[in-house]
Enzyme design. Structure first.
Site, mmCIF file in Angstrom:
data_model
loop_
_atom_site.group_PDB
_atom_site.id
_atom_site.type_symbol
_atom_site.label_atom_id
_atom_site.label_comp_id
_atom_site.label_asym_id
_atom_site.label_seq_id
_atom_site.Cartn_x
_atom_site.Cartn_y
_atom_site.Cartn_z
ATOM 1 C CB CYS A 1 -1.040 0.153 1.574
ATOM 2 S SG CYS A 1 0.359 -0.350 2.495
ATOM 3 C CG HIS B 1 -4.575 -0.166 3.854
ATOM 4 N ND1 HIS B 1 -3.771 -0.091 2.908
ATOM 5 C CD2 HIS B 1 -5.408 1.732 3.189
ATOM 6 C CE1 HIS B 1 -4.183 0.209 1.860
ATOM 7 N NE2 HIS B 1 -6.115 0.698 1.706
ATOM 8 C CG ASP C 1 -7.159 2.186 -0.542
ATOM 9 O OD1 ASP C 1 -5.587 2.109 -1.018
ATOM 10 O OD2 ASP C 1 -7.365 1.993 -0.088
#
Lengths: 654, 303
Positions: free
Chosen positions: A403, A447, A463
């Site tokens: 991520c 994250h 995202d």
């Protein structure tokens, strides 16, 4: 028999080892080997009669240890340096452990080490270890306290009983002894690395993201928890990029719009584990809690005014549909558009190409998404390390990452195209614990995502990881069996039974953290108030403590009295005990294992007159006590004579 | 009662300077217990056993234990009689009132176990036929604690069957001088006559059993036994506790008391318990005595 004679030494040593082990996390690396070495030396001397090290050796050893602590910690202060010094010096004490006094010193140091460990760490799994250490230490002290040598099992059993007797008192003090608000021992705490989020993020440096099962936070919702897709837990927001590392903006930062709370609300209470970044990680977007110690920053982080060094609880309300709108000041726009010069040129070229083809920012964002989706990018926890131009290398060479990589690259592409963007770190997801009724977020749920500013719409969450690996958002890391992270995790996932055991254990930990370790002054007052000891101040606690203490003492006194009554001596015994007391006052005590006639015999050697006076009494006592039942008259006669008896001898020195 | 006093003083005339040990030995025999004398050679073990037999008016035999001793050498054999065409029992040396088993630890375990049955049951089996032993029947065994080469240490079961173990030890200076002046002990022994008749001995043994044992004393004995079990890995057995009470009764009889006092228990406890506590782990000679003293010091006398 070996065991019995040596229990005087093996119990304190066992206690010392347990105390050293519970402190192991903050001892210097050389400390435990030194302890083992010293014990071996001591054992050799004790078992084979070798000489103990001489005075010079001992002094040298002490000096060496002190220098070692100074080298390891650069100080003798603080809990780690202190514990290391204490363990090493106690180990050195084994060199000269000869008399009972030396062993007392060792036991004292052991208890102090236990206290240090208790101040430092309070996790649930340590509780049995602490109890074991205390038990061993008590048994050791009991074995040292004179009298006949008892086998270790007896010592341990009797010490355990003593601890049980003390348990109500401990409970009472736990509940009602006023504790200082704000843990005073936190001040002495040494810096330590806590896994999970940090103040900065350098995805290129990480070659292997370790999967930590440590809890990051637990949240208990008043109603149903939010759906999985909305479980974004906002932590530090990163603005400053040097081409490789993302950092927080130094200083307060310019205002970046206003927050408008709207839509459905989730009320929840959160227990946050300690962290280094000082941010109260909360569900997006949460209102600041009703405490002066947490404030909301310009970029909507909840900042704690004091470092979060121990688990803390907050009452929060989250609005997942809150809007971040208003005006973006030019300073804020500059901050979130800044890119390091001469870095990542290929990425910037790509950004300009895509932007030129796109009609508006939304189309541009979608084209970047498409690039990420179709460019053959792979989600992995073991990416190749990246160099100075980390974004270029990720986008065009390695094409793999987690991520952090994708958030970093995404924000870089946005800024290059003139769209203000920033990296938000935090946690995503969380595991529902049905036993404890809370959502558990672990460090491995960490994250990173992006926020972009669109004119008229405000800050929007983007995202990119969800585009590269949509499964990642289903929060099933378990399926990402990247060789190493898979094995254990897949095993866990496959066993329902094991999962529920782990959940129960976590629930127990949560209870321990919230209701035992987190039982603070306010809750003490609350409890005392609810039990009817007045309303919430120091006096309340004093009264509750006094009442409880009285009850405990009464209980002890009652059980002692019952014991005493069971063994209540008869008139004959009372009479002789009085004689015993008079003899003891006269400086002629009778040993408890000495028969009365044997005592007279011994007395005759030094005090013939006193012995002659006592002998008839002793004879008739022995006859009455051990002989066949006799005349009541003889008994009365003896009792009268015993009352009248005064030892003739008076010692010169009283 | 006065005859017992005479018996004690008769033995004291032969064994010089050891009044306590002599009383312990007599107490052991009065309590119908078997006696183990443990000592270095030459301090008068055999003489003591011989004297006891003489003074108590007992028929006695001496059996030297060696490694090739067979059980039949102890208990006897059945032999075929040509005249009567039948097996006839030829009793062994064990058929006597006082058997002096010299250097018992030199015999093989097999021979020792033959003696074992005799000691416990007061009877022996020869060829399946049980023969009762004379009444009274005592075994006075001797062993040398230092000579362990080629010796079979007594098994725990056998040690437990000896009521007491007594060590004479070297005589003190005065007694040794008297010994050197007086000359051969054997001549003195030959000239001695029995002080007690067998009937008187049996009466004395009955008198031992009649000595009063009160509840407080039993409390004390039980406390001692219980403490020995918590203090040491293997404590005193119920048989040892029984023997302790019996020996204390005998000691009380010799001390001319009507009831057993804790002092009497304390007097006999080292001899009764030392060999039972000691063999659990070899702490060396004299170790058992230390354990017994530790035990006594750990238990208060009931007041």
């Amino acid at each position: 028999m070996k065991l019995t004679t040596h229990s005087a030494s093996w119990l304190p040593i066992a206690a010392l080892y347990t105390a050293a082990l519970v402190n192991a996390h903050h001892l210097a690396w050389w400390c435990l080997p030194v302890l083992v070495l010293a014990t071996a030396w001591h054992m050799r001397a004790a078992l084979y009669g070798h000489a103990q090290p001489g005075r010079t050796t001992r002094l040298g050893f002490a000096a060496l240890v002190t220098v070692g602590v100074l080298l390891s910690f650069r100080t003798l202060n603080g809990i780690s340096a202190g514990a290391t010094l204490l363990v090493a010096m106690t180990a050195a004490k084994l060199f000269e452990a000869r008399t009972r006094r030396d062993w007392y010193v060792i036991c004292g140091a052991t208890l102090f080490l236990l206290l240090a460990a208790c101040l430092d760490r309070q996790q649930l799994w340590r509780l049995p270890l602490y109890a074991l250490c205390l038990l061993l230490c008590l048994a050791a002290l009991r074995g040292l306290s004179g009298g006949a040598a008892l086998p270790a099992t007896t010592l341990l059993r009797e010490s355990a009983r003593q601890l049980l007797y003390a348990l109500p008192l401990a409970l009472l003090c736990f509940l009602f002894f006023p504790r200082l608000p704000g843990a005073f021992w936190s001040l002495a705490r040494d810096d330590e690395a806590i896994t999970g989020l940090g103040d900065e993020m350098s995805p290129g440096r990480i070659a292997r993201l370790s999967e930590s099962d440590e809890p990051a936070l637990r949240a208990r919702f008043e109603g149903a928890p939010p759906p999985a897709a909305q479980r974004y837990w906002r932590g530090p927001v990163l603005h400053d990029f040097d081409g490789f590392t993302w950092r927080r903006h130094r200083g307060a930062g310019p205002p970046t719009g206003t927050l408008e709370f709207r839509g459905p609300a989730y009320r929840y209470s959160e227990t946050l584990e300690p962290n280094t970044h000082g941010t109260v990680v909360a569900l997006e977007m949460s209102q600041p809690p009703d405490t002066p110690y947490v404030s909301m920053s310009a970029d909507f982080q909840l900042l704690a005014l004091r470092p979060i060094l121990e688990a803390r609880s907050y009452e929060l309300t989250a609005y997942p549909q809150a809007m971040m709108r208003g005006e973006l000041s030019s300073a804020a726009r500059d901050m979130d558009l800044a890119l390091p010069p001469n870095r990542n040129p290929r990425a910037h070229e790509l950004a300009l190409q895509l932007r030129a083809r796109a009609a508006d920012p939304v189309v541009y964002i979608n084209s970047v998404y498409a690039f990420l989706r179709e460019g053959g990018f792979v989600y992995t926890l073991v990416p190749q390390p990246l160099g100075r131009n980390s974004v270029d290398e990720l986008l065009f060479d390695t094409r793999e990452g987690f991520c952090g990589h994708y958030a970093s690259a995404f924000v870089d592409l946005m800024r290059a195209a003139g769209i203000p963007a920033r990296v938000v770190t935090g946690y995503q997801g969380g595991e529902w614990n049905p036993i404890g009724g809370y959502l558990l977020v672990r460090q491995r749920d960490a994250h990173a995502w992006a926020e972009v500013w669109l004119e008229g719409r405000g800050w929007l969450r983007a995202d990119p990881t969800a585009v590269v690996a949509p499964e990642r958002l289903q929060r099933d890391l378990l399926q990402f069996g990247d060789g190493f992270s898979g094995g254990a995790a897949r095993l866990l996932g496959s066993s329902r039974w094991l999962t529920s055991v782990l959940q129960a254990w976590d629930a127990a930990n949560a209870w321990w953290q919230d209701d035992v370790v987190g039982f603070n002054f306010a809750r003490q007052l609350n409890l005392a108030g609810r039990m009817g000891f007045g309303d919430g101040d120091w006096q309340t606690l004093a009264i509750a403590l006094g009442v409880g203490l009285g009850a405990w003492l009464a209980w002890i006194a009652w059980s002692l009295r019952r014991l005493a009554r069971a063994a209540r001596p008869d008139a004959l015994a009372r009479a002789w005990r009085q004689i015993d007391r008079r003899l003891a006052r006269a400086g002629l005590p009778r040993a408890s294992h000495e028969g009365v006639l044997a005592y007279c015999e011994r007395l005759e050697l030094t005090q013939p007159a006193a012995a002659a006076a006592l002998l008839p009494l002793a004879r008739s006592y022995a006859g009455l006590r051990y002989g066949p039942p006799g005349e009541p008259a003889a008994m009365r006669e003896f009792l009268r004579a015993a009352r009248a008896y005064r030892p003739a001898y008076r010692p010169v020195f009283r | 009662m006065s005859r017992l006093r005479d018996a004690v003083s008769a033995v004291e005339r032969v064994i010089l300077g050891k009044p306590t040990q002599i009383r312990l030995c007599l107490a052991c025999l009065l309590a119908r217990g078997h006696l183990l004398l443990e000592d270095v050679p030459g301090v008068g073990k055999t003489t003591l056993a011989h004297t006891l037999a003489r003074v108590l008016g007992l028929d006695w035999r001496r059996l030297q234990f060696t490694s090739d001793l067979l059980p039949a050498d102890v208990v006897g054999v059945a032999i075929f009689d040509r005249n009567t065409q039948q097996f006839r029992c030829r009793p062994g040396p064990v058929f006597t009132q006082l058997l002096l088993a010299d250097e018992i630890n030199r015999a093989s375990p097999k021979a020792q176990s033959a003696l074992l049955e005799a000691m416990e049951e007061r009877q022996v089996s020869i060829d399946g036929v049980t023969h009762p032993l004379p009444e009274p029947f005592f075994v006075v065994a001797t062993q040398n604690p230092h000579e362990q080469l080629g010796a079979f240490g007594l098994p725990e079961s056998q040690l437990d069957r000896f009521l007491m173990r007594v060590s004479l030890g070297y005589p003190d200076r005065e007694a040794e001088r008297a010994l050197l002046l007086a000359g051969e002990r054997h001549e003195l022994l030959e000239s001695m006559s029995a002080v007690l008749t067998p009937a008187e001995l049996l009466a004395a043994q009955r008198a031992v059993r009649a000595i009063y044992v009160g509840a407080p004393l039993l409390d004390y004995v039980q406390a001692l036994v219980a403490r020995s079990r918590s203090l040491f890995q293997l404590g005193l057995s119920p048989r040892a506790a029984q023997g302790l009470v019996r020996a204390a009764q005998a000691w009380a009889l010799l001390a001319e008391e009507r009831a057993v006092l804790p002092e009497h228990v304390q007097a006999v406890l080292p001899s009764v318990s030392a060999h039972r506590l000691e063999q659990r782990d070899s702490g060396g000679a004299g170790h058992g005595a230390r354990l017994a003293a530790e035990l006594l010091a750990a238990v208060p006398v009931p007041i």
